[in-house]
Structure formats: structure tokens, C-alpha cells
Design a protein around this motif. Structure first.
Motif, PDB file in Angstrom:
ATOM      1  N   VAL A 128      39.185  41.016 -31.950  1.00  0.00           N
ATOM      2  CA  VAL A 128      38.939  40.057 -30.568  1.00  0.00           C
ATOM      3  C   VAL A 128      40.245  40.535 -29.841  1.00  0.00           C
ATOM      4  N   SER A 129      39.880  41.329 -28.885  1.00  0.00           N
ATOM      5  CA  SER A 129      41.032  41.708 -27.734  1.00  0.00           C
ATOM      6  C   SER A 129      40.422  41.135 -26.434  1.00  0.00           C
ATOM      7  N   SER A 130      41.689  40.753 -25.665  1.00  0.00           N
ATOM      8  CA  SER A 130      41.304  40.195 -24.555  1.00  0.00           C
ATOM      9  C   SER A 130      42.392  40.283 -23.343  1.00  0.00           C
ATOM     10  N   THR A 131      41.682  40.647 -22.221  1.00  0.00           N
ATOM     11  CA  THR A 131      42.539  40.932 -21.050  1.00  0.00           C
ATOM     12  C   THR A 131      42.042  39.982 -20.058  1.00  0.00           C
ATOM     13  N   PRO A 132      42.676  39.711 -18.921  1.00  0.00           N
ATOM     14  CA  PRO A 132      42.208  38.831 -17.893  1.00  0.00           C
ATOM     15  C   PRO A 132      40.861  39.344 -17.309  1.00  0.00           C
ATOM     16  N   GLY A 133      40.367  40.375 -17.547  1.00  0.00           N
ATOM     17  CA  GLY A 133      39.035  41.018 -16.950  1.00  0.00           C
ATOM     18  C   GLY A 133      37.946  41.079 -17.751  1.00  0.00           C
ATOM     19  N   VAL A 134      38.394  41.286 -19.369  1.00  0.00           N
ATOM     20  CA  VAL A 134      37.434  41.657 -20.302  1.00  0.00           C
ATOM     21  C   VAL A 134      37.894  41.193 -21.514  1.00  0.00           C
ATOM     22  N   VAL A 135      36.715  40.926 -22.340  1.00  0.00           N
ATOM     23  CA  VAL A 135      36.712  40.690 -23.974  1.00  0.00           C
ATOM     24  C   VAL A 135      36.161  41.746 -24.626  1.00  0.00           C
ATOM     25  N   ARG A 136      36.935  42.366 -25.373  1.00  0.00           N
ATOM     26  CA  ARG A 136      36.146  43.351 -26.318  1.00  0.00           C
ATOM     27  C   ARG A 136      36.248  42.604 -28.057  1.00  0.00           C
ATOM     28  N   ILE A 137      35.139  42.894 -28.510  1.00  0.00           N
ATOM     29  CA  ILE A 137      34.980  42.529 -29.860  1.00  0.00           C
ATOM     30  C   ILE A 137      34.272  43.596 -30.787  1.00  0.00           C
ATOM     31  N   GLU A 138      34.855  43.689 -31.996  1.00  0.00           N
ATOM     32  CA  GLU A 138      34.644  44.764 -32.488  1.00  0.00           C
ATOM     33  C   GLU A 138      34.667  44.401 -34.395  1.00  0.00           C
ATOM     34  N   GLY A 139      34.083  45.207 -35.150  1.00  0.00           N
ATOM     35  CA  GLY A 139      34.162  45.240 -36.729  1.00  0.00           C
ATOM     36  C   GLY A 139      32.945  45.826 -37.383  1.00  0.00           C
ATOM     37  N   THR A 140      33.183  45.613 -38.579  1.00  0.00           N
ATOM     38  CA  THR A 140      31.892  45.909 -39.464  1.00  0.00           C
ATOM     39  C   THR A 140      31.030  44.587 -39.744  1.00  0.00           C
ATOM     40  N   ALA A 141      29.821  44.971 -39.509  1.00  0.00           N
ATOM     41  CA  ALA A 141      29.091  43.858 -39.556  1.00  0.00           C
ATOM     42  C   ALA A 141      28.234  43.856 -41.017  1.00  0.00           C
ATOM     43  N   LYS A 142      27.517  42.793 -41.493  1.00  0.00           N
ATOM     44  CA  LYS A 142      26.658  42.662 -42.463  1.00  0.00           C
ATOM     45  C   LYS A 142      25.109  42.596 -41.726  1.00  0.00           C
ATOM     46  N   ALA A 149      24.474  52.548 -38.918  1.00  0.00           N
ATOM     47  CA  ALA A 149      25.351  52.270 -37.983  1.00  0.00           C
ATOM     48  C   ALA A 149      25.863  50.668 -38.023  1.00  0.00           C
ATOM     49  N   ARG A 150      26.838  50.370 -38.820  1.00  0.00           N
ATOM     50  CA  ARG A 150      27.015  48.946 -38.927  1.00  0.00           C
ATOM     51  C   ARG A 150      28.490  48.613 -38.339  1.00  0.00           C
ATOM     52  N   HIS A 151      29.023  49.487 -37.609  1.00  0.00           N
ATOM     53  CA  HIS A 151      30.201  49.043 -36.848  1.00  0.00           C
ATOM     54  C   HIS A 151      29.673  48.624 -35.437  1.00  0.00           C
ATOM     55  N   VAL A 152      30.051  47.514 -34.986  1.00  0.00           N
ATOM     56  CA  VAL A 152      29.738  46.710 -33.793  1.00  0.00           C
ATOM     57  C   VAL A 152      30.803  46.654 -32.902  1.00  0.00           C
ATOM     58  N   ARG A 153      30.483  47.085 -31.450  1.00  0.00           N
ATOM     59  CA  ARG A 153      31.602  46.717 -30.682  1.00  0.00           C
ATOM     60  C   ARG A 153      30.894  46.035 -29.264  1.00  0.00           C
ATOM     61  N   VAL A 154      31.428  44.846 -29.011  1.00  0.00           N
ATOM     62  CA  VAL A 154      30.727  44.074 -27.626  1.00  0.00           C
ATOM     63  C   VAL A 154      31.749  43.867 -26.691  1.00  0.00           C
ATOM     64  N   PHE A 173      26.458  49.917 -31.239  1.00  0.00           N
ATOM     65  CA  PHE A 173      26.378  50.426 -32.791  1.00  0.00           C
ATOM     66  C   PHE A 173      26.557  51.631 -33.188  1.00  0.00           C
ATOM     67  N   SER A 174      27.486  51.760 -34.108  1.00  0.00           N
ATOM     68  CA  SER A 174      28.069  53.034 -34.566  1.00  0.00           C
ATOM     69  C   SER A 174      28.282  53.242 -35.926  1.00  0.00           C
ATOM     70  N   ALA A 179      30.573  57.758 -32.559  1.00  0.00           N
ATOM     71  CA  ALA A 179      29.526  57.742 -31.430  1.00  0.00           C
ATOM     72  C   ALA A 179      28.491  56.739 -31.630  1.00  0.00           C
ATOM     73  N   ALA A 180      28.296  56.141 -30.482  1.00  0.00           N
ATOM     74  CA  ALA A 180      27.507  55.005 -30.576  1.00  0.00           C
ATOM     75  C   ALA A 180      26.113  55.560 -30.639  1.00  0.00           C
ATOM     76  N   THR A 181      25.382  55.097 -31.668  1.00  0.00           N
ATOM     77  CA  THR A 181      23.784  55.658 -32.000  1.00  0.00           C
ATOM     78  C   THR A 181      22.775  54.639 -31.229  1.00  0.00           C
ATOM     79  N   ALA A 182      23.184  53.442 -30.840  1.00  0.00           N
ATOM     80  CA  ALA A 182      22.508  52.566 -30.008  1.00  0.00           C
ATOM     81  C   ALA A 182      23.399  51.778 -29.012  1.00  0.00           C
ATOM     82  N   THR A 183      22.938  51.455 -28.017  1.00  0.00           N
ATOM     83  CA  THR A 183      23.570  50.556 -27.032  1.00  0.00           C
ATOM     84  C   THR A 183      22.531  49.547 -26.417  1.00  0.00           C
ATOM     85  N   TYR A 184      22.846  48.290 -26.138  1.00  0.00           N
ATOM     86  CA  TYR A 184      22.117  47.264 -25.623  1.00  0.00           C
ATOM     87  C   TYR A 184      22.800  46.676 -24.542  1.00  0.00           C
ATOM     88  N   LEU A 185      22.294  46.382 -23.478  1.00  0.00           N
ATOM     89  CA  LEU A 185      22.905  45.616 -22.237  1.00  0.00           C
ATOM     90  C   LEU A 185      22.204  44.138 -22.511  1.00  0.00           C
TER      91      LEU A 185
END
Length: 740
Positions: A128-142, A149-154, A173-174, A179-185
Motif C-alpha cells: 500500500v502506497s499513499s500520497t495526499p491525493g491517491v492510494v495505490r494497492i497492489e500485489g499477487t492475489a489468490k 492474471a493474478r497481479h492486482v493493482r487498485v 489485473f495483469s 500489461a493489464a489484461t482487464a481493467t474495471y472502474l
């Protein structure tokens, strides 16, 4: 797919979410030089997705710049994508109250007007990395299904303002961070991770629980004083409980004097009375505040644990938990939360290692858990700390444990949702080593598991459990040996080598601390248990050789293992054997054997099949079991709650009951028929029916002859015979009370 949460002005016109064309988004993105810095562009994502993500961040940063310095907005909560055939429900749990530092989600697929569940994922230890304007969360999921594509970035903007609603999460998801193979908003939906609808009804004469102030009685200094309702207790766990429908009072005028409920009556009441009930996985449950259960000491029960769609109904028993004083209100709160916890597929604290897959146990084999899912009287932290009810309340902070929070918030959809996977079932088989011998054993208790060595195909498999102590001074522990009581677990190794845990069709919650001194034959505890049918269906539907082993959890947390018992299910020898087996093997028939009969309309087909065995194959050795079911069912009044909320009783038929039970006793005088513990119970039940017809003399003679019958005909040892004689005398006293 639009992530713009508020109407935005474009070319002098207000546009609502979902109405933008790609040219509109290009214009918005080009208006501000913050657009390029708004969000890291996902490689491989389509142009529309990239632009929507940019616009979402642009809006957030513009609002933050206009509002000036502000408190950072939490990103915790539930998000959901919209539009398209594939949808994602996302749960972000990296800040706020008791964060578990996880991200999880469920995928759904829409086809036409229907939506189906695809699978789930959980990211257990994200970066988890955080700045005043944005939070980024990533890692390999189960994932609960095969995926590359088990790598997740939020990516979630933090900005908020008085006039700016929550922004959205962009999920990529990548494969291995490429490269992202799927992106959800995913637009923000709720600060709660899950939400259920609860319909609550109560039987006339009961008083439903409302609230308890935790400061009314001493509590841990670390636990803040607050007023808790059932909903607020789950809200603290991140779960929203919405009261749905109308809370109805069920009249009891037509129920007669029988105020006790059994499992069959409860399930029938749910099917007829739960207006939201469906045979499908849904976030909804039904609570019945009933008077009392047929077994003493039961405060609550998650009775809906058979069939394909379980965990939708539970009950609490007012007579066992009533009271307006603070101690009673506190106990009521715990019972209500505990039973709803079972509906979410939470097991008792000491039983979690028997889930599928096994879950880690807390201190002292789970008995030291300070949790809603432990028993107050069963609480026992590691020695030398004191246990028991007083110690539990002195330390309990009115919350679930950390691993229970993980299950509630991030368990895979079918493992948590009502009507999903059976109670206790996740996604793996049982580990046979759970039943391996302990390295050391100083508990001073012995558990024996016994059964017939061979069963006919289709014959109900019944085992006998015996708890004793080799120490003549004995050991003090509880006497709850029934699998449904939650302290005995039986492992079954099938002829194919698979190891399964027997799971009874219901979970009873016994809150009374009944202790007994277990010694040798003089005061051993015996229990007969039908294990042929449970939450997973039929357990002995395959001919061949089976191995069984039981485990008992003692009062101090010791886990006592039984011997390994071998039994064989024989292949049918004749066409009649095969046809009788077919008539007796089915979900409804298994339920009827477990309940020992029911008048529920939902079990009509099963009752008809058992009646066919009696009528067409009355001389077959297995006909004793349908007669047992019919005889017991005819011996009790059956409360029937109709869909229009009328409660009436189908009265017992003592003469029909005696006729069937006589046949059971006659068929069991030799080596065939029912086991000795069941036969003992049947003879006492028959005597009560004899007294109910007015023939007290016959009832007395039946009871007086029991000890001689089991000594001379069955060859039981004298200490056991003395116990049977004592049970017969107790039944005489009960008959006297019932016929005054």
C-alpha cells in the motif's frame, strides 16, 4: 462504465453518469494539465477506460484544490463496476476501523436478464502506497478459479469535499505486473463490506431483544462504552444488517399447550413464513424469536443446514434467554449475534479447524477466543489463566476475532452468502492429519466409537459414542457427545480414500454449563448418533469398507481421539434389497431419519417413499427404520406455521405410534433392528404413548421390564443395566407429571 459520480458541465450542459461519448471525455481530459498526472495509465487498457480513469482523478483533484486543506478521506468500503457483461464487486480494507489489510472481490457475469456468480479473489498482503491525493494497492492475489492474471493493482483518489461525493476505484489485473489484461472502474457503493436483509418474526409471548449498553456491567477498560443492537454489532465488523419486511408476531392460539419447537417445525415455518426466502444464494436471512427448543439448555439454533441452499434461517429461544436486567440483555445480545454469525458460515471457536479448508484456531485450541462465536461457559484461555463465564465477560470486547473479520469481509462469495456453500464448507477436502494421534495426552479421558461391523446398502448408519476415564477418581467435563452439540467431530474415510467430516444438518448452541464426573463403567457417558445424512448429503452411498474416527473437545480444551472403527456397507444381494435401498436413500429420507420424522409438506416425497417400504416390503429387515420414523413422528404434536401467519398443531396419534414402535421393539430383540441405545429410547417413548392413551398399567409394566430385557436378552453388563433402570424410573416420573 462511467465513473463520474456527479453530473459534470460540458459545453454548458449538465451530463449524468453513463452519458458521455469518448469525444466528451477527450475534451474533459484536455481541459486541465492535471490530467496527465492524474493516474498512471494502464498499459493495454482501451482508450475509453484510460480516459474515464483520468477524468475520475481530475474531478477529485479539482475538488481538493478548490476546498483547500482537508482531512484525508478513507478509501475503505465496497465498490462496484457498472455496465458490460462482466461486473466486479470490490472490497477495500486498508484503513478505517480494524483494517485487515486486504482487498477482495467477487466477479459476476450478466447474460440477458440473468446474472451469475463467476468467482472471487483475495489479496492478503498487499503493498500500500499513499500520497495526499491517491492510494495505490497492489500485489499477487489468490483466486477461487483458474486465472493467469493474478497481479492486482487498485488506484483510488483520496480527495473529498463538502459537495463532492466519493470517487471510484480503478482495478487492473495483469500477469506478474505486466500489461493489464482487464481493467474495471468501480464506483463507491458503501462503507460496509457486505450488506444483508434480515427479516425477523416472533412468537406471541416472546420479547425480542432491542439493545444493550456495554457500560451497564463491568467490561474491559480497552472496550469503549456504547449501545449495541444486533445491527450495530455487525456494523462494527463492517457488515450492514438491514431489517427488511414487517416484523410480525405469530399468534399461538392454535398451537395448544406445546410451546417447544423442534428442527422440523422451524424449517417448515421458515419455508412457509419467510417472505424473502428463495432456493438461491442471497444476502438475506430469517430470524424467529421462538419460545423454547425441545432440548433443554438450547438458547439458539441455526436450523437451516440441510438441502442445497443452507444458512438462511435461525432461531433464538426466548424462554432460555429472557430477562430485562443488564446481565440477561447482555446474554441476549451475544446469542443473537452468535446465531447470525452461523448464518454467515462462522463456526464455533473450537471447531474452525474442521472447516473446509481448515481455519487456524485461536488460543488453547480456540477455547481462549474472545469472540461472539465462543461460549461464555466454555471460555478457557491457556493455563494458568482462569476460564469460565465470569472471565469471559471480564475480558470480552464485544467483537469478532481478526480471522473472523477476514471471513466476514473477504471470504469468497459462496463461502459467506446465505444459501451458498453448506455450513462449514469452503473449497478443500479435510486433512486426514487432523485426526492424527496427539504427541502427549494427559487428559485422563477415553473416547470409544462403536458400530455394527456391517450395514446393508441403504441402512441408516448409527454409531455409539462412549466417554469414560481409566482413572477411578474420574475426570470432570461436559457430557455433550452428540455431533449436533458441536463438541464431537467424526471423520469418515470412504472406500475411495477420501476423508470427509460428518456435518450434522443443524447447529445447536447449548449455553448451559452442565458438568459431570466421568469414571469407568459406573458413570460413563453414552450417546447414539445417526451419521448417514448431514449437510453434505449421504455419507455411505457407496458399497465398500469405511473407516471412522471421532474427536471430543473436553471442558479444558483437551482433544480426545477415539479408536479407528471399521465398517462395511454390503452390496445389495437381491432386487428387493436394491429397491428398498433406493426408497430409503435420498435427501428427504435422510432428513427424516435425522429428525426421526416430520409432518412438513416439503418432506412429503420422502415420507411417501418410507411408507412404500412399510407397505410393499414390510418383512424386509430394513423396514424397521421407516417404522421407527413413522412411530416417533406419530408420538409428537407438530406445530405448523402457515404462510398467512396462523399457527396450529397437528396432534399426535398415540395408537399409531404404539403400533409402529411395537414393531421396532419386536424387530430389535435379536441381532437385527436398531442399536441398543436407540432401542432403550424407543421403549421409553412407547411407554409415554401407552400412558397417553390412558393405559398407565401397561406403561408401568413396559418400563419395569426394561432392565430385565437388556440384561437377559441383550446381555448388557450390570453397570449399564443399572443406568437403564434409572432412566426407566425417570420416565415414570415424567409420565406422572404429564398425566396429572
Amino acid at each position: 462504465m462511467s465513473v463520474i459520480s456527479d453530473p459534470t458541465v460540458l459545453d454548458g450542459q449538465s451530463r449524468s453518469p453513463g452519458t458521455y461519448e469518448i469525444e466528451d471525455l477527450l475534451e474533459l481530459a484536455e481541459r486541465d494539465d492535471l490530467a496527465e498526472a492524474a493516474v498512471e495509465e494502464p498499459e493495454g487498457a482501451d482508450q475509453l477506460v484510460q480516459l474515464q480513469a483520468k477524468v475520475a482523478m481530475l474531478e477529485a483533484q479539482t475538488a481538493l484544490r478548490a476546498a483547500g486543506p482537508q482531512t484525508r478521506r478513507l478509501v475503505r468500503g465496497r465498490y462496484r463496476s457498472v455496465g458490460g457483461e462482466s461486473q466486479l464487486e470490490l472490497r477495500v480494507d486498508v484503513d478505517g476501523f480494524r483494517p485487515t489489510m486486504r482487498v477482495s472481490g467477487d466477479f459476476f457475469q450478466t447474460s440477458g436478464t440473468t446474472t451469475g456468480y463467476v468467482g472471487s479473489f483475495v489479496l492478503d498482503a498487499p503493498t500500500v502506497s499513499s500520497t495526499p491525493g491517491v492510494v495505490r494497492i497492489e500485489g499477487t492475489a489468490k483466486f477461487g478459479f483458474p486465472v493467469a492474471a493474478r497481479h492486482v493493482r487498485v488506484v483510488i483518489p483520496r480527495a473529498s469535499g463538502p459537495s463532492h461525493g466519493p470517487v471510484s476505484a480503478t482495478v487492473h489485473f495483469s500477469a506478474a505486473g505486466g500489461a493489464a489484461t482487464a481493467t474495471y472502474l468501480c464506483g463507491f457503493v458503501s462503507p460496509h463490506f457486505r450488506s444483508i436483509k434480515l427479516e425477523q418474526d416472533s412468537v406471541a409471548g416472546t420479547v425480542p431483544f432491542i439493545e444493550y449498553n456495554t457500560g451497564s456491567l463491568p467490561q474491559p477498560p480497552s472496550s469503549p462504552t456504547r449501545t449495541l443492537t444486533l445491527s450495530k454489532a455487525f456494523e462494527e465488523a463492517g457488515i450492514e444488517v438491514q431489517l427488511a419486511g414487517t416484523s410480525n408476531t405469530v399468534p399461538v392460539g392454535g398451537a395448544g399447550t406445546d410451546a417447544k419447537w423442534d428442527e422440523a417445525e422451524l424449517h417448515n415455518a421458515m419455508v412457509n413464513h419467510f417472505s424473502l426466502w428463495r432456493d438461491t444464494p442471497l444476502w438475506q436471512a430469517w430470524l424467529l424469536v421462538a419460545t423454547s427448543f425441545v432440548q433443554e439448555g438450547v438458547r439458539g439454533i441455526m436450523f437451516d443446514a440441510d438441502g442445497a441452499f443452507q444458512r438462511q434461517g435461525y432461531a433464538v429461544f426466548h424462554d432460555a434467554i429472557q430477562g430485562q436486567d443488564p446481565a440477561s440483555q447482555r446474554a441476549q445480545l451475544r446469542t443473537y449475534v452468535h446465531e447470525l454469525g452461523h448464518a454467515f458460515n462462522l463456526l464455533h471457536s473450537w471447531d474452525k479447524n474442521f472447516a473446509e479448508p481448515p481455519q487456524p484456531l485461536g488460543p488453547n485450541g480456540g477455547l481462549g477466543d474472545l469472540s461472539w462465536m465462543n461460549y461464555t461457559w466454555k471460555f478457557q484461555p491457556p493455563p494458568p489463566a482462569a476460564g469460565g463465564e465470569a472471565a469471559y465477560w471480564a475480558a470480552f470486547p464485544f467483537q469478532f476475532t481478526d480471522n473472523e473479520l477476514v471471513h466476514l469481509r473477504h471470504g469468497f462469495f459462496r463461502d459467506v452468502v446465505m444459501g451458498g456453500n453448506p455450513f462449514g464448507v469452503g473449497a478443500a477436502e479435510v486433512d486426514p492429519e487432523l485426526f492424527g494421534d496427539p504427541v502427549t495426552d494427559h487428559c485422563g479421558l477415553t473416547l470409544e466409537l462403536r458400530s455394527a461391523r456391517a450395514f446393508a446398502y441403504g441402512q441408516p448408519v448409527v454409531v455409539e459414542l462412549k466417554l469414560s476415564s481409566p482413572d477411578r477418581r474420574g475426570r470432570v467435563t461436559h457430557d455433550r457427545l452428540g455431533p449436533a452439540d458441536g463438541f464431537v467431530t467424526i471423520a469418515v474415510r470412504t472406500p475411495s480414500g477420501q476423508v470427509r467430516t460428518y456435518r450434522p444438518p443443524l447447529v445447536r448452541c447449548l449455553e448451559d454449563n452442565v458438568q459431570t464426573r466421568v469414571v469407568t463403567e459406573e458413570n460413563a457417558v453414552y450417546k447414539s448418533a445417526y451419521i448417514g445424512y448431514g449437510r453434505d448429503g449421504l455419507y455411505f452411498e457407496q458399497p465398500g469398507r469405511y473407516q471412522l474416527r471421532a474427536q471430543y473437545v473436553a471442558s479444558d480444551g483437551s482433544r480426545v481421539l477415539s479408536n479407528v472403527q471399521h465398517l462395511t456397507v454390503r452390496t445389495p444381494r437381491t432386487d428387493a434389497d436394491e429397491h428398498v435401498a433406493e426408497l430409503m436413500m435420498g435427501d428427504q429420507q435422510g432428513t427424516l431419519f435425522y429428525l426421526l420424522g416430520s409432518s412438513a409438506e416439503s418432506l412429503t416425497d420422502g415420507n411417501d417413499a418410507l411408507q412404500e417400504v412399510i407397505e410393499q416390503y414390510g418383512d424386509h429387515p430394513l423396514a424397521v427404520y421407516p417404522r421407527l420414523v413413522k412411530g416417533v413422528n406419530a408420538s409428537r404434536d407438530f406445530k405448523y406455521l402457515t404462510a398467512d401467519r396462523n399457527l396450529y398443531t397437528v396432534p399426535a396419534d398415540p395408537r399409531e405410534s404404539i403400533q409402529h414402535l411395537d414393531s421396532v421393539v419386536e424387530a430389535s430383540t435379536g441381532e437385527d433392528g436398531v442399536d441398543n441405545l436407540t432401542l432403550n429410547w424407543v421403549m421409553r417413548r412407547r411407554a409415554r404413548m401407552e400412558a397417553r392413551t390412558g393405559d398407565l398399567g401397561r406403561a408401568t409394566r413396559s418400563l419395569d421390564g426394561m432392565a430385565t430385557f437388556f440384561r437377559d436378552t441383550k446381555g448388557l453388563r450390570e453397570p449399564v443395566v443399572r443406568g437403564i433402570a434409572a432412566q426407566a424410573e425417570q420416565t415414570k416420573e415424567r409420565i406422572t407429571d404429564e398425566n396429572r
